[in-house]
Scaffold this active site. Sequence first.
Site, PDB file in Angstrom:
ATOM      1  N   LYS A   1       0.823  -1.217   0.000  1.00 31.47           N
ATOM      2  CA  LYS A   1       0.000   0.000   0.000  1.00 31.47           C
ATOM      3  C   LYS A   1       0.850   1.256   0.000  1.00 31.47           C
ATOM      4  O   LYS A   1       0.485   2.263  -0.590  1.00 31.47           O
ATOM      5  CB  LYS A   1      -0.962   0.025   1.186  1.00 31.47           C
ATOM      6  CG  LYS A   1      -2.116  -0.959   1.036  1.00 31.47           C
ATOM      7  CD  LYS A   1      -3.239  -0.657   2.012  1.00 31.47           C
ATOM      8  CE  LYS A   1      -4.382  -1.630   1.838  1.00 31.47           C
ATOM      9  NZ  LYS A   1      -5.425  -1.478   2.863  1.00 31.47           N
TER      10      LYS A   1
ATOM     11  N   LYS B   1      -5.111 -10.136  -7.074  1.00 30.87           N
ATOM     12  CA  LYS B   1      -6.271 -10.400  -6.219  1.00 30.87           C
ATOM     13  C   LYS B   1      -7.476  -9.581  -6.686  1.00 30.87           C
ATOM     14  O   LYS B   1      -7.309  -8.434  -7.088  1.00 30.87           O
ATOM     15  CB  LYS B   1      -5.872  -9.992  -4.794  1.00 30.87           C
ATOM     16  CG  LYS B   1      -6.760 -10.486  -3.698  1.00 30.87           C
ATOM     17  CD  LYS B   1      -6.289  -9.972  -2.349  1.00 30.87           C
ATOM     18  CE  LYS B   1      -6.543  -8.481  -2.184  1.00 30.87           C
ATOM     19  NZ  LYS B   1      -6.481  -7.999  -0.797  1.00 30.87           N
TER      20      LYS B   1
ATOM     21  N   LYS C   1     -11.693  -4.330  -4.386  1.00 30.69           N
ATOM     22  CA  LYS C   1     -12.585  -3.193  -4.628  1.00 30.69           C
ATOM     23  C   LYS C   1     -11.798  -1.972  -5.076  1.00 30.69           C
ATOM     24  O   LYS C   1     -12.374  -1.024  -5.597  1.00 30.69           O
ATOM     25  CB  LYS C   1     -13.462  -2.901  -3.411  1.00 30.69           C
ATOM     26  CG  LYS C   1     -12.762  -2.770  -2.099  1.00 30.69           C
ATOM     27  CD  LYS C   1     -13.785  -2.781  -0.944  1.00 30.69           C
ATOM     28  CE  LYS C   1     -13.154  -3.230   0.358  1.00 30.69           C
ATOM     29  NZ  LYS C   1     -14.060  -3.679   1.373  1.00 30.69           N
TER      30      LYS C   1
HETATM   31  P1  AMP Z   1     -11.054  -5.947   2.965  1.00 31.32           P
HETATM   32  O1  AMP Z   1     -12.048  -5.684   1.907  1.00 31.32           O
HETATM   33  O2  AMP Z   1      -9.642  -5.752   2.508  1.00 31.32           O
HETATM   34  O3  AMP Z   1     -11.361  -5.281   4.275  1.00 31.32           O
HETATM   35  O4  AMP Z   1     -11.138  -7.517   3.248  1.00 31.32           O
HETATM   36  C1  AMP Z   1     -12.137  -8.085   4.051  1.00 31.32           C
HETATM   37  C2  AMP Z   1     -12.068  -9.592   4.073  1.00 31.32           C
HETATM   38  O5  AMP Z   1     -12.270 -10.121   2.747  1.00 31.32           O
HETATM   39  C3  AMP Z   1     -10.712 -10.143   4.540  1.00 31.32           C
HETATM   40  O6  AMP Z   1     -10.947 -11.306   5.308  1.00 31.32           O
HETATM   41  C4  AMP Z   1     -10.023 -10.472   3.260  1.00 31.32           C
HETATM   42  O7  AMP Z   1      -9.051 -11.486   3.429  1.00 31.32           O
HETATM   43  C5  AMP Z   1     -11.180 -10.949   2.390  1.00 31.32           C
HETATM   44  N1  AMP Z   1     -10.881 -10.743   0.966  1.00 31.32           N
HETATM   45  C6  AMP Z   1     -10.731  -9.551   0.323  1.00 31.32           C
HETATM   46  N2  AMP Z   1     -10.467  -9.743  -0.990  1.00 31.32           N
HETATM   47  C7  AMP Z   1     -10.429 -11.089  -1.178  1.00 31.32           C
HETATM   48  C8  AMP Z   1     -10.198 -11.937  -2.314  1.00 31.32           C
HETATM   49  N3  AMP Z   1      -9.952 -11.434  -3.529  1.00 31.32           N
HETATM   50  N4  AMP Z   1     -10.259 -13.280  -2.138  1.00 31.32           N
HETATM   51  C9  AMP Z   1     -10.535 -13.809  -0.920  1.00 31.32           C
HETATM   52  N5  AMP Z   1     -10.747 -13.076   0.193  1.00 31.32           N
HETATM   53  C10 AMP Z   1     -10.708 -11.731   0.076  1.00 31.32           C
END
Ligand code: AMP
Length: 339
Positions: free
Chosen positions: A119, A202, A205
């Site tokens: 980041k 990955k 969003k």
């Molecule tokens: P975040 O949106 O970064 O706050 O992620 C929230 C949760 O979603 C965390 O447990 C991440 O590990 C999971 N997560 C986010 N993106 C992915 C992805 N592409 N594949 C699997 N898990 C994800």
Amino acid sequence: MSDTSFTPRVFSGIQPSGGLTLGNYLGAIKRFVSMQDEAYETVYCMVDLHAITAKLLDPKELHYNTRELAAGFIASGISPEKSILINQSQVPEHAQLAWIFNCIARMGWMSRMTQFKDKAGKNAEKVSLGLFAYPALMAADILIYHATHVPVGDDQKQHLELTRDIASKFNHDYGVDFFPITEPVIEGAATRVMSLRDGSKKMSKSDPSDASRINMTDDVDTIAKKIRKAKTDPDALPSEAAGLEGRVEARNLINIYAALSEQSVDQVLAEVGGQQFGTFKPLLAELAVEKLAPISSEMARLMAQPDEIDRILACGAAQAREITAPILKKTYDIIGMVS
Ligand code: AMP
Ligand code: TRP
């Protein structure tokens, strides 16, 4: 191993940084829902304090995102009757314990966090101190509940190792057995959902290309179109998992199918092996729509009742503080703060 003397308790969180993707759903939320019905107390959180670490959001946007994420949780099946549902800033003990953990964690540990390095990029001098301290706040989120299990996607593994290191160092330095050594729960066919445009990245969003991801709020046509256009290779699908070796895009679509249909990759390949993508993609699109459309319409219904969402979060915060206030008090006592 986690200490068996702790109540089995699950904590996990997602940042209200705008929009939920299929990656969040399959990597995290689906597991949050199933763990509600297992032998755990469950606490799920919109981590609004984390959401401002990368950049300050427009206040209206943060407010909207937090309610939308709460609606996404509930629409996916998280029940306020079974789980404590909160936004982080309404439970002040998270941030209070995070300060203590800032004094436990070492600069060297934090400097090794790959998410920070990704980041911050070449801009490390310009990013906020909060972005650097982010994993200490995450450890506090978990340990202020003495949570024993944390369901997350694969990308959060290193942060959970740091959480264990912080708990161990606190316990060791103060000669106590106070914080549990938390177990990560990284399970299922889709712990790392990849971009539909580039199988080495990955699904996220924050990807500038909307075609790279499926958003939980996408309509039926958009979902079908994104899957139809997803990058693939020219070969037919294999009949066994070994045949996915080196085929990142094919593997990703099969993993998504497996996770959505609650089958193993081998079960899916036994069914679709030999098919061309032209045949398989419409099946995947149909399955994705069948699973996601009811969630997105329920989200829209809930978003029309923001007062009800706020009521659920206020009630969650009150329940949460019954757990967090005594744990913070005990932490302060261990450290020697006069109360
Ligand atoms: P975040 O949106 O970064 O706050 O992620 C929230 C949760 O979603 C965390 O447990 C991440 O590990 C999971 N997560 C986010 N993106 C992915 C992805 N592409 N594949 C699997 N898990 C994800
Ligand atoms: N860092 C997590 C993410 O970006 C979100 C998060 C914050 C979290 N606190 C947490 C996840 C505690 C699990 C437990 O995905």
